[in-house]
Design an enzyme around this catalytic site. Structure first.
Site, PDB file in Angstrom:
ATOM      1  N   GLU A 154       9.240  16.928  14.351  1.00 14.23           N
ATOM      2  CA  GLU A 154       9.914  16.717  13.069  1.00 14.23           C
ATOM      3  C   GLU A 154       9.608  17.902  12.158  1.00 14.23           C
ATOM      4  OE1 GLU A 154       8.458  12.891  11.533  1.00 14.23           O
ATOM      5  OE2 GLU A 154      10.448  12.568  10.722  1.00 14.23           O
ATOM      6  N   GLU A 212       9.301   1.588  10.886  1.00 17.26           N
ATOM      7  CA  GLU A 212      10.317   2.621  10.610  1.00 17.26           C
ATOM      8  C   GLU A 212       9.601   3.952  10.721  1.00 17.26           C
ATOM      9  OE1 GLU A 212      13.468   2.170  10.109  1.00 17.26           O
ATOM     10  OE2 GLU A 212      13.652   0.054   9.628  1.00 17.26           O
ATOM     11  N   CYS A 269      13.358  11.105   7.174  1.00 19.88           N
ATOM     12  CA  CYS A 269      13.329  10.723   8.590  1.00 19.88           C
ATOM     13  C   CYS A 269      14.711  10.912   9.208  1.00 19.88           C
ATOM     14  CB  CYS A 269      12.887   9.272   8.714  1.00 19.88           C
ATOM     15  SG  CYS A 269      13.873   8.180   7.681  1.00 19.88           S
ATOM     16  N   LYS A 300       0.889  -1.181   0.000  1.00 16.60           N
ATOM     17  CA  LYS A 300       0.000   0.000   0.000  1.00 16.60           C
ATOM     18  C   LYS A 300       0.922   1.225   0.000  1.00 16.60           C
ATOM     19  CE  LYS A 300      -1.693   3.015   1.969  1.00 16.60           C
ATOM     20  NZ  LYS A 300      -1.367   4.412   1.521  1.00 16.60           N
TER      21      LYS A 300
HETATM   22  P1  NAD Z   1       2.225   8.835   7.223  1.00 18.97           P
HETATM   23  O1  NAD Z   1       2.330   8.134   8.533  1.00 18.97           O
HETATM   24  O2  NAD Z   1       1.215   9.913   7.109  1.00 18.97           O
HETATM   25  O3  NAD Z   1       1.882   7.803   6.064  1.00 18.97           O
HETATM   26  C1  NAD Z   1       2.703   6.702   5.777  1.00 18.97           C
HETATM   27  C2  NAD Z   1       1.872   5.665   5.058  1.00 18.97           C
HETATM   28  O4  NAD Z   1       0.859   5.199   5.946  1.00 18.97           O
HETATM   29  C3  NAD Z   1       1.162   6.172   3.820  1.00 18.97           C
HETATM   30  O5  NAD Z   1       1.146   5.134   2.854  1.00 18.97           O
HETATM   31  C4  NAD Z   1      -0.228   6.451   4.326  1.00 18.97           C
HETATM   32  O6  NAD Z   1      -1.215   6.390   3.313  1.00 18.97           O
HETATM   33  C5  NAD Z   1      -0.396   5.321   5.305  1.00 18.97           C
HETATM   34  N1  NAD Z   1      -1.407   5.554   6.349  1.00 18.97           N
HETATM   35  C6  NAD Z   1      -1.773   6.722   6.912  1.00 18.97           C
HETATM   36  N2  NAD Z   1      -2.738   6.500   7.830  1.00 18.97           N
HETATM   37  C7  NAD Z   1      -2.970   5.172   7.849  1.00 18.97           C
HETATM   38  C8  NAD Z   1      -3.850   4.325   8.578  1.00 18.97           C
HETATM   39  N3  NAD Z   1      -4.683   4.804   9.498  1.00 18.97           N
HETATM   40  N4  NAD Z   1      -3.806   3.001   8.335  1.00 18.97           N
HETATM   41  C9  NAD Z   1      -2.962   2.493   7.425  1.00 18.97           C
HETATM   42  N5  NAD Z   1      -2.110   3.236   6.695  1.00 18.97           N
HETATM   43  C10 NAD Z   1      -2.105   4.562   6.912  1.00 18.97           C
HETATM   44  O7  NAD Z   1       3.683   9.344   6.872  1.00 18.97           O
HETATM   45  P2  NAD Z   1       4.150  10.151   5.588  1.00 18.97           P
HETATM   46  O8  NAD Z   1       3.719  11.572   5.776  1.00 18.97           O
HETATM   47  O9  NAD Z   1       3.769   9.431   4.341  1.00 18.97           O
HETATM   48  O10 NAD Z   1       5.748  10.029   5.715  1.00 18.97           O
HETATM   49  C11 NAD Z   1       6.498  10.866   6.517  1.00 18.97           C
HETATM   50  C12 NAD Z   1       6.825  10.188   7.833  1.00 18.97           C
HETATM   51  O11 NAD Z   1       7.501   8.968   7.557  1.00 18.97           O
HETATM   52  C13 NAD Z   1       7.782  11.004   8.675  1.00 18.97           C
HETATM   53  O12 NAD Z   1       7.388  10.920  10.025  1.00 18.97           O
HETATM   54  C14 NAD Z   1       9.112  10.292   8.457  1.00 18.97           C
HETATM   55  O13 NAD Z   1      10.049  10.468   9.489  1.00 18.97           O
HETATM   56  C15 NAD Z   1       8.678   8.875   8.343  1.00 18.97           C
HETATM   57  N6  NAD Z   1       9.702   8.085   7.646  1.00 18.97           N
HETATM   58  C16 NAD Z   1      10.430   7.186   8.383  1.00 18.97           C
HETATM   59  C17 NAD Z   1      11.425   6.446   7.772  1.00 18.97           C
HETATM   60  C18 NAD Z   1      12.248   5.470   8.556  1.00 18.97           C
HETATM   61  O14 NAD Z   1      12.911   4.639   7.932  1.00 18.97           O
HETATM   62  N7  NAD Z   1      12.264   5.512   9.879  1.00 18.97           N
HETATM   63  C19 NAD Z   1      11.670   6.599   6.400  1.00 18.97           C
HETATM   64  C20 NAD Z   1      10.902   7.511   5.671  1.00 18.97           C
HETATM   65  C21 NAD Z   1       9.899   8.248   6.323  1.00 18.97           C
END
Ligand code: NAD
Length: 497
Positions: A393, A262, A296, A186
């Site tokens: 962040e 992550e 991140c 997804k």
């Molecule tokens: P997000 O949490 O909003 O979304 C991530 C994914 O989860 C997307 O595919 C989104 O559609 C999905 N999602 C959102 N709500 C959901 C739910 N209720 N149920 C299931 N899936 C759901 O994050 P984002 O804005 O896409 O990405 C940025 C974040 O990701 C930042 O906090 C960043 O630090 C983190 N990040 C972490 C790493 C790591 O390796 N630690 C790497 C990249 C990004």
């Protein structure tokens, strides 16, 4: 339309716009679609299928049906598929780079860097696929034999973010393929196109139908919620924000799923008085501006010794001021747009809060006028303790600087966060660098280095930054479980006991 060149139109026309289920690209069962936009113009690039719960269920049906034969496929064959995918992604590096720039905004040079990084997971795990070793041993009392076996965990749900559309997908898909797991992916709905092109490449590389299924949706919770409850699902691997990760962990507990998380970061970037300041500034530029700060691993707080803070700040600000913003496809662009208006507003809120608490914007400090979601590269000094920008962040091209006078104070400031993904330390004193590695609560440390990402290294965090590791020798373990078989003493006919 924001499509400005024939090359861009041709590339977009080659991207599948459906859902990939059981090897077939198909529209959403209910016929829904959504638009994918270019964040540098706000205009639509492509319209793609918007999955509903019934499509998610069909994707898991396909993954579950393919699991048994996929697990039996020879490890070498799984590795060869990954190797072919590595070659194909490398051959089509320009396509992947341009597509990421179009849907996500990062400058083309950075997008090419992500293609190299993302493809490297395919090569690394093509090599790891044949090395999921178990062991055979004699029990301590000599009365039995212990056979320890590694087996694929089974169907996985992989949920990825928008900031690294290729690498965050390959970092999960490659070890899952190597281990023999089937998947439902997804992707983030802001950047679905790269995942679709990559899934098509995996098909071309020979991945059997049903092993990788891709569902795009604007209703992430509605589509993935029922899958997380489904007893055929065995693992959830998520990359994204900490609040969403926490709620998914709670949901996963109901089905006792294996999980990899992550999550977010708030990386400290510590510059000691003995650091090579030019190297520290180069590292700071990488750690701060890579991906417009939407990483991140982005340095979120610059913690600089008071005796070098003025010089470091001046040199850093001069470099940050020399970073033109613009559409990622333009040659002169060094900093692309943020992903959407909401993200840009959040960055500006954090800057405004810091300025309101007495900080000074040495450069920048405001959004860029015009279409797209651009924000000026910004350096803030004199940031007061308690400012939101030090806690949250930032996810934008903004660098707050605070000062310290002793190592103990630097450690206290660096650890003063709920996150623990990565930290950066610049010092010429190796002992001090190693000591900081021991004292900082972090999953990863860049020692005189502004980038830590490497397919051969275990990537991941502690505290609220997550659970599990991706890449390295550890990455495949997340997709394997350990089975033990107790065997009777082969020297007697009597059973164990
Ligand atoms: P997000 O949490 O909003 O979304 C991530 C994914 O989860 C997307 O595919 C989104 O559609 C999905 N999602 C959102 N709500 C959901 C739910 N209720 N149920 C299931 N899936 C759901 O994050 P984002 O804005 O896409 O990405 C940025 C974040 O990701 C930042 O906090 C960043 O630090 C983190 N990040 C972490 C790493 C790591 O390796 N630690 C790497 C990249 C990004």
């Amino acid at each position: 339309m924001s499509v400005t060149t024939e090359r861009e139109s041709e590339l977009l026309a080659s991207v599948p716009t459906g859902l990939l289920i059981g090897g077939q690209w198909r529209p959403a069962a209910a016929g829904g679609t959504f638009d994918v936009e270019d964040p540098s113009t706000g205009k639509t690039l492509l319209t793609i299928a918007d999955a509903g719960p019934e499509d998610g269920a069909a994707a898991l049906d396909a993954a579950a049906a393919a699991q048994e034969s996929w697990a039996r496929t020879a490890p070498r064959e799984r590795g060869e598929i990954l190797r072919r995918a590595f070659e194909l992604v490398t051959e089509r590096a320009d396509d992947f780079a341009l597509l990421m720039t179009l849907e996500m905004g990062k400058p083309l040079t950075e997008a090419r860097g992500e293609v190299t990084y993302g493809a490297e997971f395919l090569r690394w795990f093509s090599e790891e696929a044949v090395r999921a070793f178990g062991r055979y041993s004699v029990s301590p009392d000599g009365k039995s034999r212990l056979l320890v076996n590694k087996k694929p965990v089974g169907p996985c749900l992989l949920i990825t973010p928008w900031n690294f559309p290729l690498a965050m997908a390959t970092r999960k898909i490659a070890p899952a393929v190597a281990a023999g797991c089937t998947m439902v992916l997804k992707p983030a709905n802001l950047t679905p196109l790269t995942s679709s092109l990559f899934a098509a490449v995996m098909q071309e590389a020979g991945l059997p139908d049903g092993v990788l299924n891709v569902v795009h949706t604007r209703d992430a919770g509605g589509v993935t919620g029922p899958l997380i409850k489904d007893e055929r699902l065995r693992k959830l691997s998520f990359t994204g924000s900490t609040p969403v990760g926490r709620s998914l962990l709670e949901a996963a507990a109901g089905n006792v799923l294996r999980t990899s998380m992550e999550l977010g970061g708030n990386a400290p970037f510590v510059v000691f008085e003995d650091a090579d300041l030019d190297a520290a500034v180069t590292g700071a530029m990488l750690a701060k501006l890579r991906n417009m700060g939407e990483a991140c691993t982005a340095a979120n707080r610059f913690i600089v010794h008071e005796s070098v803070a003025e010089e470091f700040g001046r040199k850093f600000a001069a470099k940050m001021a020399d970073m033109p913003t613009g559409r990622g496809t333009e040659d002169e662009t060094k900093v692309g747009p943020l992903i959407d208006g909401k993200s840009r507003d959040k960055v500006h809120d954090l800057v405004s809060d810091a300025l309101g608490n007495g900080a000074t914007a040495v450069i920048g400090g405001a959004p860029v006028d015009g279409p797209g979601y651009f924000y000026q590269p910004t350096v803030l000094t004199g940031v007061a303790a308690g400012s939101r920008i030090l806690k949250e962040e930032i996810f934008g091209p903004v660098a707050p600087i605070v000062t310290f006078s002793t190592e103990d104070e630097a450690v206290r400031l660096a650890n003063d966060t709920e996150y623990g993904l990565v930290a950066y330390v610049f010092t010429k004193d190796l002992n001090r660098g190693l000591r900081m590695g021991e004292r900082l609560e972090t999953g990863m440390l860049g020692l005189n280095a502004g980038v830590v990402s490497n397919a051969a290294a275990p990537f991941g965090g502690v505290k609220q930054s997550g659970l599990g590791r991706e890449g390295g020798l550890e990455g495949i373990e997340e997709y394997l479980y350990t089975q033990y078989i107790g065997i009777a003493d082969p020297y007697t006919d009597s059973p164990v006991g």
